[in-house]
Enzyme design. Structure first.
Site, mmCIF file in Angstrom:
data_model
loop_
_atom_site.group_PDB
_atom_site.id
_atom_site.type_symbol
_atom_site.label_atom_id
_atom_site.label_comp_id
_atom_site.label_asym_id
_atom_site.label_seq_id
_atom_site.Cartn_x
_atom_site.Cartn_y
_atom_site.Cartn_z
ATOM 1 C CG ASP A 547 -1.943 1.229 1.000
ATOM 2 O OD1 ASP A 547 -2.804 1.168 0.464
ATOM 3 O OD2 ASP A 547 -1.796 2.404 1.922
ATOM 4 C CD GLU A 549 -1.466 6.045 3.690
ATOM 5 O OE1 GLU A 549 -1.995 7.027 3.155
ATOM 6 O OE2 GLU A 549 -1.865 4.944 3.752
ATOM 7 C CG HIS A 598 -1.011 10.890 4.949
ATOM 8 N ND1 HIS A 598 -0.246 11.787 5.699
ATOM 9 C CD2 HIS A 598 -1.491 11.276 3.801
ATOM 10 C CE1 HIS A 598 -0.034 12.736 4.841
ATOM 11 N NE2 HIS A 598 -0.811 12.713 3.880
ATOM 12 C CG HIS A 688 -6.175 6.026 6.181
ATOM 13 N ND1 HIS A 688 -6.517 5.760 4.769
ATOM 14 C CD2 HIS A 688 -7.516 6.008 6.691
ATOM 15 C CE1 HIS A 688 -7.464 5.812 4.622
ATOM 16 N NE2 HIS A 688 -8.311 5.947 5.543
ATOM 17 C CG ASP A 693 -4.125 0.956 4.916
ATOM 18 O OD1 ASP A 693 -4.651 1.014 6.149
ATOM 19 O OD2 ASP A 693 -4.334 2.128 4.228
#
Length: 733
Positions: A547, A549, A598, A688, A693
């Site tokens: 994942d 951010e 985040h 987040h 995640d």
């Protein structure tokens, strides 16, 4: 930060049902009106036209109102009677196919609500049964668990790195020492605390040279076939990071007859510091010898001057002072040297003790396999002394023999060789003999100086002279005119005592390390690509679940990655200890509106590595795996936009948990990560954050695999095709 867009679920099916119902009512009304008009005479039709046509708009409005009421009732009936049943069925399949513990929410008709309550009762009964079984298993395995924990503690206390691999070099077991030591040596990764190339299911050849390991395994197999009680081998290698490793290899026996090998155990020791210390001692010894030679010269000159009878007392005292001073200096040097080193340097390159006959047998096979490709080549053992034991780096020495033989075959068409081995005082003579044309000294010297290359993929940066220097030996070329033969001769060091190398300590594979998965013993590398990879089962693949951010949702407009997190899934297990997490300096500002999502503040990324440094590390971490992400199109777009800049292509197969969730649960209203996690009763921690995640996405993916199998989706290709049929596959970034 991933994008979220609400998409209708079961409403499409409801809308289709309402449209069909309305169309049916309109068709029925039209047919009924036409039938009534057809039965009227001319006078009645005129009356209708006179009285009804002016009121036709009102009649149409009433009809439309009636149709709307009917359509609303049909929609409610459709949604109440069928959509609720579909949703209940999907939730029930989750409970049946996974270990999720939850109750169905009663909905729909009374019968459907009754079925939900009955199913909940069955779930409760199954839960009680599972609890009873789990308790019995816990009681039965308490003693085993105690022994396993003791062995785990023992493994963690070992000072040496232990790695167990299958025959393909895939890691099945490693302890924390191996993770720290080999992970730090795997290519000199630029991001501290980033990727580790040592992990379950990964290839040990990312750290160790494949040819060296294959050579050691070949030695061990030969010893096993001869009935050796301890069929082991060892070698020394230098890593790409400049570290020197001593590796002890022991085969894992299959238990079959005749004996065969299922894998191998590596005991790895970093000897870089010892090697450097010994080299430093050697330099100090040389420096001391030079200083002592100078001091002895001064002493000798002073003593000779004292032999003269007519020397005056002042001059005599001056020479005596020189003698005392030089004597004190020599004594001080000897004392300091004795403090620094308790033994001599010995050879610079650590060598292994090996039976000479074993080396000859391996050389026969190596020369025949490499130099004799496409040709009828004979390699014979001639005059081999069975009492000779050698101290050699067998890999480089055999490479030198194969290289010389290959040059003779290709340039002089030699088709037969003899190998001789005999003792020569404290050293041994190893000869590579052939019959053929004469060679010049210049040719031999060029062969000795060139880098060795044997066949395809057999090249080395070493030369024959390097190999000879590594052994502290000698090398030359001679002709035997009586026999019409020529030979290359190596003078090599002999071992003082046989079989000393086999005495290394070894921890049996029954011990439980911190990280292991022996199910991988039965796995073999498929070397799959393209269609072959698509044909592999989902449960057999390795995955990197990741994942990102980001500063925003528009990568094409300048938004950048500020964090990447990833975890590995191997053999159906989430390897939490093998994770990747790295903050990234985006080289731009972070919008204030995204920070509450985040939680990454600008000062947290300031000074962190840029994406140009992080992506190569992440690419190495994800090597030979399938990428998995939630709403993968968003994350992949950020990676793909960096391909031209970094020179890296993320051409891995990609699976998307958002799309796969829509495949297995088409009637659910939401496929957000939180909603899916709630359906599967997955605890969301660190939402987040990139790694948090990624962990949740990995757990979701593992829950989806059995649900996909229920729909006949077993392979990677089937999963990729199915997810492209989802509504969510239309999303573009």
């Amino acid at each position: 930060m991933s994008a979220r867009r609400p998409i209708p679920g079961a409403r499409r099916a409801v809308g289709l049902g309402v449209a069909v119902t309305a169309a049916g009512l309109l068709l029925w009304s039209g047919l009924a009106g036409a039938l009534i008009v057809s039965t009227l005479d001319a006078a009645e039709r005129a009356w209708l036209q006179q009285h009804l046509l002016p009121r036709l708009p009102l009649l149409l409005l009433a009809t439309l109102a009636l149709l709307g009421l009917v359509a609303w009732a049909a929609a409610r009936f459709w949604q109440f009677g069928f959509s609720s049943a579909d949703a209940l069925l999907e939730e029930a399949r989750v409970l049946l196919s996974t270990d999720v513990e939850r109750e169905l929410r009663p909905r729909g008709t009374a019968a459907q609500q009754g079925l939900a309550l009955a199913f909940n009762e069955l779930v409760r009964q199954r839960r009680l049964l599972r609890q009873e079984m789990a308790q019995q298993v816990r009681e039965a395995s308490a003693h085993v668990e105690q022994e396993r924990n003791r062995l785990a503690a023992l493994m963690s206390e070992l000072t040496q790195s232990v790695v167990v691999c299958n025959l393909d070099g895939r890691i099945l077991l490693y302890n924390s020492q191996a993770r720290q030591q080999l992970g730090a040596l795997s290519g000199g990764l630029p991001v501290a605390g980033g990727a580790e190339l040592v992990g379950l299911g990964r290839s040990v050849y990312s750290v160790l040279d494949r040819h060296l390991v294959a050579h050691a395994l070949e030695q061990a197999r030969d010893r096993l076939l001869r009935g050796d009680a301890r069929p082991a081998a060892q070698f020394v290698t230098a890593t790409a990071a400049g570290q020197l490793l001593r590796v002890h290899l022991t085969p894992v026996r299959s238990g079959a007859e005749p004996p065969d090998i299922d894998g191998f155990v590596l005991m790895v020791e970093n000897i870089t510091r010892d090697f450097e210390q010994e080299s430093a001692r050697d330099r100090q010894l040389n420096e001391m010898m030079e200083a002592q030679r100078s001091a002895l010269g001064n002493l000798q000159a002073a003593v000779e001057m004292l032999d003269f009878q007519d020397i005056d007392p002042a001059t005599r005292e001056r020479f005596l002072a020189v003698i005392r001073e030089e004597a004190l200096r020599m004594s001080d040097r000897v004392y300091r040297w004795s403090q620094l080193s308790a033994h001599d340097m010995g050879t610079r390159w650590p060598l292994e003790e090996m039976h000479g006959a074993d080396l000859i047998a391996l050389a026969q096979r190596r020369i025949g396999a490499r130099a004799g490709e496409g040709a009828a080549l004979r390699v014979l053992a001639d005059e081999v002394d069975p009492a000779v034991w050698l101290r050699v780096d067998s890999y480089s020495l055999l490479l030198a023999l194969a290289y010389l033989a290959d040059r003779l075959v290709s340039e002089h068409e030699v088709r037969q060789f003899w190998l001789r081995l005999a003792a020569a005082g404290s050293r041994a003579r190893l000869d590579l003999v052939w019959s053929g044309p004469a060679m010049s000294t210049e040719t031999v010297m060029s062969w000795e100086m060139d880098n060795m290359s044997v066949g395809e993929g057999g090249g080395s940066t070493l030369s024959v002279r390097d190999v000879v220097h590594r052994h502290g030996g000698e090398f030359w070329f001679e002709r035997e005119r009586v026999r019409h033969q020529a030979f290359f001769r190596f003078l090599l060091p002999c071992a003082e005592a046989p079989a000393a190398a086999a005495a290394m300590s070894f921890v049996h594979s029954q011990s439980r390390p911190e990280y292991y998965d022996f199910d991988l013993f039965s796995r073999r590398d498929a070397a799959a690509a393209g269609d072959a990879l698509d044909a592999m089962r989902l449960i057999d693949l390795a995955y990197t679940v990741f994942d990102t951010e980001t500063t925003g949702l528009n990568p094409a407009e300048g938004d950048e990655i500020i964090q990447i997190g990833a975890a590995r899934v191997v053999n159906g297990k989430l390897l939490r200890q093998e994770s990747f997490e790295q903050l990234v300096d985006p080289c731009r500002s972070i919008p204030a509106a995204s920070i509450p999502i985040h939680g990454i503040q600008p000062d947290m990324v300031r000074g962190q590595p840029t994406i140009d440094r992080v992506l190569p590390v992440f690419h190495a971490f994800a090597r030979d795996t399938v990428l998995v992400a939630h709403n993968a199109a968003f994350d992949m777009r950020f990676l793909q936009l960096k391909e031209a800049r970094t020179g890296l292509r993320f051409d891995h197969p990609v699976l998307d948990t958002l799309l796969l969730s829509a495949v297995v649960h088409p009637h659910q209203e939401s496929h957000r990560l939180e909603a899916i996690a709630e359906r599967f009763r997955i605890t969301v921690i660190g939402r987040h954050t990139a790694l948090g995640d990624a962990m949740v996405t990995a757990e979701v993916f593992l829950k989806l695999i059995p649900l996909l199998a229920e729909q006949g989706i077993h392979t990677l290709g089937q999963a990729r095709q199915a997810q492209q049929q989802s509504y969510y596959a239309r999303l573009k970034y």
